[in-house]
Design an enzyme around this catalytic site. Structure first.
Site, PDB file in Angstrom:
ATOM      1  N   GLY A 114      28.277 -34.882  63.273  1.00 10.50           N
ATOM      2  CA  GLY A 114      28.914 -35.470  62.120  1.00 10.50           C
ATOM      3  C   GLY A 114      29.784 -36.769  62.519  1.00 10.50           C
ATOM      4  N   LYS A 115      30.487 -36.354  63.416  1.00  8.79           N
ATOM      5  CA  LYS A 115      31.717 -37.434  63.816  1.00  8.79           C
ATOM      6  C   LYS A 115      31.071 -38.586  64.782  1.00  8.79           C
ATOM      7  CE  LYS A 115      34.694 -34.624  61.916  1.00  8.79           C
ATOM      8  NZ  LYS A 115      33.630 -33.345  61.622  1.00  8.79           N
ATOM      9  N   CYS A 231      39.254 -28.170  60.483  1.00 11.08           N
ATOM     10  CA  CYS A 231      38.885 -28.022  59.330  1.00 11.08           C
ATOM     11  C   CYS A 231      39.683 -26.816  59.070  1.00 11.08           C
ATOM     12  CB  CYS A 231      37.395 -27.874  58.826  1.00 11.08           C
ATOM     13  SG  CYS A 231      36.228 -26.681  60.002  1.00 11.08           S
TER      14      CYS A 231
HETATM   15  C1  LIG Z   1      34.065 -28.049  64.484  1.00 10.75           C
HETATM   16  S1  LIG Z   1      32.887 -28.047  65.365  1.00 10.75           S
HETATM   17  C2  LIG Z   1      32.419 -29.842  65.783  1.00 10.75           C
HETATM   18  C3  LIG Z   1      31.873 -30.499  64.532  1.00 10.75           C
HETATM   19  C4  LIG Z   1      31.477 -31.657  64.926  1.00 10.75           C
HETATM   20  N1  LIG Z   1      32.482 -32.481  65.470  1.00 10.75           N
HETATM   21  C5  LIG Z   1      30.625 -32.458  63.755  1.00 10.75           C
HETATM   22  O1  LIG Z   1      31.368 -33.002  63.080  1.00 10.75           O
HETATM   23  O2  LIG Z   1      29.632 -32.422  63.700  1.00 10.75           O
HETATM   24  C6  LIG Z   1      33.412 -27.642  67.192  1.00 10.75           C
HETATM   25  C7  LIG Z   1      32.601 -27.603  68.052  1.00 10.75           C
HETATM   26  O3  LIG Z   1      33.461 -27.214  69.473  1.00 10.75           O
HETATM   27  C8  LIG Z   1      32.458 -26.763  70.290  1.00 10.75           C
HETATM   28  N2  LIG Z   1      33.282 -26.067  71.067  1.00 10.75           N
HETATM   29  C9  LIG Z   1      33.949 -24.799  71.422  1.00 10.75           C
HETATM   30  N3  LIG Z   1      34.789 -24.677  72.465  1.00 10.75           N
HETATM   31  C10 LIG Z   1      34.905 -25.924  73.068  1.00 10.75           C
HETATM   32  C11 LIG Z   1      35.199 -26.402  74.150  1.00 10.75           C
HETATM   33  N4  LIG Z   1      36.272 -25.404  74.740  1.00 10.75           N
HETATM   34  N5  LIG Z   1      34.958 -27.646  74.517  1.00 10.75           N
HETATM   35  C12 LIG Z   1      34.079 -28.389  73.964  1.00 10.75           C
HETATM   36  N6  LIG Z   1      33.677 -27.819  72.724  1.00 10.75           N
HETATM   37  C13 LIG Z   1      33.924 -26.802  72.401  1.00 10.75           C
HETATM   38  C14 LIG Z   1      31.689 -25.592  69.258  1.00 10.75           C
HETATM   39  O4  LIG Z   1      30.583 -25.483  70.234  1.00 10.75           O
HETATM   40  C15 LIG Z   1      31.571 -26.543  68.236  1.00 10.75           C
HETATM   41  O5  LIG Z   1      30.287 -27.015  68.250  1.00 10.75           O
END
Ligand SMILES: C[S@@+](CC[C@H](N)C(=O)[O-])C[C@H]1O[C@@H](n2cnc3c(N)ncnc32)[C@H](O)[C@@H]1O
Length: 459
Positions: A114-115, A231
């Site tokens: 999304g970003k 969020c």
């Molecule tokens: C809030 S979501 C991201 C949404 C995305 N930015 C969007 O706008 O579509 C957070 C993401 O962080 C990932 N994540 C979790 N721990 C992480 C880490 N240590 N390093 C990188 N990504 C991680 C998860 O798999 C998840 O997809």
């Protein structure tokens, strides 16, 4: 809606007199948003062709509320990548992070994109966007979304940022961290997140967030900018994460975010919070504006980044011979490429950003734009290449009107009768919808053999 007692108590403590109106916001109608992909179409032109009942999202120039019965995910323009469906407050982080053309950008927690899709649109196919997620399964959706978006200066990684921070030390001009979080801002939208919160609450996420933001700090160039967002409403995950960074890294400072009347300031509760300017962070609350909920902090690493004279790592290029069938195809239309940056891996060809490091030792899902595949001395262009082109760039085109029933047939993978397109030549043809590419076909005497990527079909 059954909200956990512990959660309600923390929100009451946080919101005081506003707590009741926050609770009442659960009875408001759900908000749906779409963001126009300015890489493919200007917002003005999209509004001329949009079949939806749109209302502007006041703080996002290319963002709009749509109505539930519009169903924009079931429209050919969605398949053409003209917009991305996104909750309105979630549009804020990529909107707030300033991106200059040519920047080298890292979206650290990016899936499903999304970003990243907005960051890529701002880069306008210049520089490099490395878009990463720790979850392998989630990178599949990420790859699809950046490809539908038409991005070509991208690299999709599946890494733990901790593991790559030394390799990319001070490498990026801009970093976006949309951190994994307890999702309190999405409770109105998705009840499942309430159950998940009960199992894994703010404490668990706060630890991950601290690790991620500290890795980001190392990978940012002096003078670069980093945006942290969640969020969720938990102070532990929001202000406290920023304070953790600022306490441990005195080379970072908070930067003002362009105000909007509905934005709230981050909570500044002590003298040291004031010194850190915590109130420069922004909170989006659903009882204050039309967005589900977000926290956004814009940070700068001290030092100077000169946009006119920004030094990047430059890859010397790939030492492989590019087969003639590939260059013959690419030279047959208006396509700007430097063959030095075509990487051949097995039968696949990729066009890689010159700013990308060597692949060795990285878990790469996709490095660059997949151009296509060499099959028995013939070149088959990829779906991603079709999405990265403008219809006018390719000489052999079938541009179907959006109301033509063959558009949906094409997206469903069916063969098309197109003998009304008398100028089209036999061979590869780019199929479009009202001026925007959808994918490839093979034209043979009035019939189009369908080459739309099977995994992307309209169901
Ligand atoms: C809030 S979501 C991201 C949404 C995305 N930015 C969007 O706008 O579509 C957070 C993401 O962080 C990932 N994540 C979790 N721990 C992480 C880490 N240590 N390093 C990188 N990504 C991680 C998860 O798999 C998840 O997809």
């Amino acid at each position: 809606m059954n909200l956990p007692e512990k959660y309600l108590a923390s929100m009451k403590e946080m919101l005081g007199d506003d707590f009741e109106s926050y609770l009442n916001s659960f009875d408001d109608t759900r908000l749906y948003g779409l963001r126009v992909n300015n890489l493919k179409i200007s917002t003005e032109d999209f509004l001329k062709i949009s079949p939806f009942k749109l209302k502007p999202i006041p703080w996002i120039e290319n963002g709009f509320y749509y109505e539930e019965d519009d169903k924009p995910a079931k429209h050919p323009y969605y398949f053409a990548g003209l917009y991305y469906i996104q909750e309105p407050s979630a549009m804020t982080p990529a909107n707030v992070l300033p991106i200059n053309k040519g920047d080298v950008v890292f979206d650290m927690c990016a899936a499903p994109g999304g970003k990243s899709t907005e960051l890529a649109a701002k880069l306008d196919n210049t520089g490099l966007l490395i878009t990463n997620d720790i979850s392998n399964s989630r990178t599949k959706a990420l790859l699809k979304n950046v490809e539908v978006n038409g991005d070509n200066k991208i690299c999709v990684l599946n890494e733990d940022p901790k593991q790559i921070k030394d390799r990319f030390s001070e490498f990026f001009d801009k970093i976006l961290i949309d951190a994994p979080c307890s999702g309190e801002g999405m409770f109105r939208k998705d009840n499942k997140l309430i159950k998940a919160w009960e199992k894994t609450g703010p404490e668990v996420y706060a630890e991950i967030q601290r690790s991620v933001i500290m890795s980001g700090a190392e990978m940012l160039k002096p003078g670069g900018m980093m945006l942290y967002s969640t969020c969720t409403f938990s102070k532990l995950e929001d202000e406290e994460t920023i304070k953790y960074l600022l306490t441990n890294r005195d080379d970072f400072e908070l930067v003002d975010i362009k105000p909007y009347e509905g934005f709230s300031h981050g909570f500044e509760e002590s003298d040291s919070d004031k010194e850190m300017n915590i109130s420069k962070t922004v909170r989006i609350f659903p009882h204050k504006m039309e967005g589900e909920g977000h926290f956004v902090a814009l940070l700068k690493k001290k030092g100077e980044l000169d946009p006119d004279n920004n030094i990047h790592f430059v890859n010397p290029g790939f030492n492989n011979k590019v087969p003639k069938e590939v260059t013959d195809f690419l030279d047959s239309f208006n396509f700007d490429y430097d063959s030095k940056y075509i990487n051949i891996r097995g039968t696949y060809c990729y066009l890689v950003s010159k700013y990308m490091q060597e692949e060795k030792g990285l878990r790469i899902i996709r490095n660059g734009l997949l151009l296509g595949e060499i099959k028995k001395n013939r070149f088959e262009p990829s779906q991603a290449l079709a999405m990265a082109l403008k219809l006018k760039d390719y000489p052999n085109v079938i541009d179907l009107d959006v109301n033509d029933e063959r558009v949906v047939k094409y997206l469903k993978g069916e063969t098309l009768d197109c003998d009304d397109f008398t100028d089209v030549k036999n061979g590869w043809v780019l199929i479009g919808v009202s001026g925007y590419p959808l994918g490839w076909g093979k034209f043979n005497n009035g019939q189009v053999k369908n080459k739309y990527l099977a995994g992307w079909r309209w169901m």
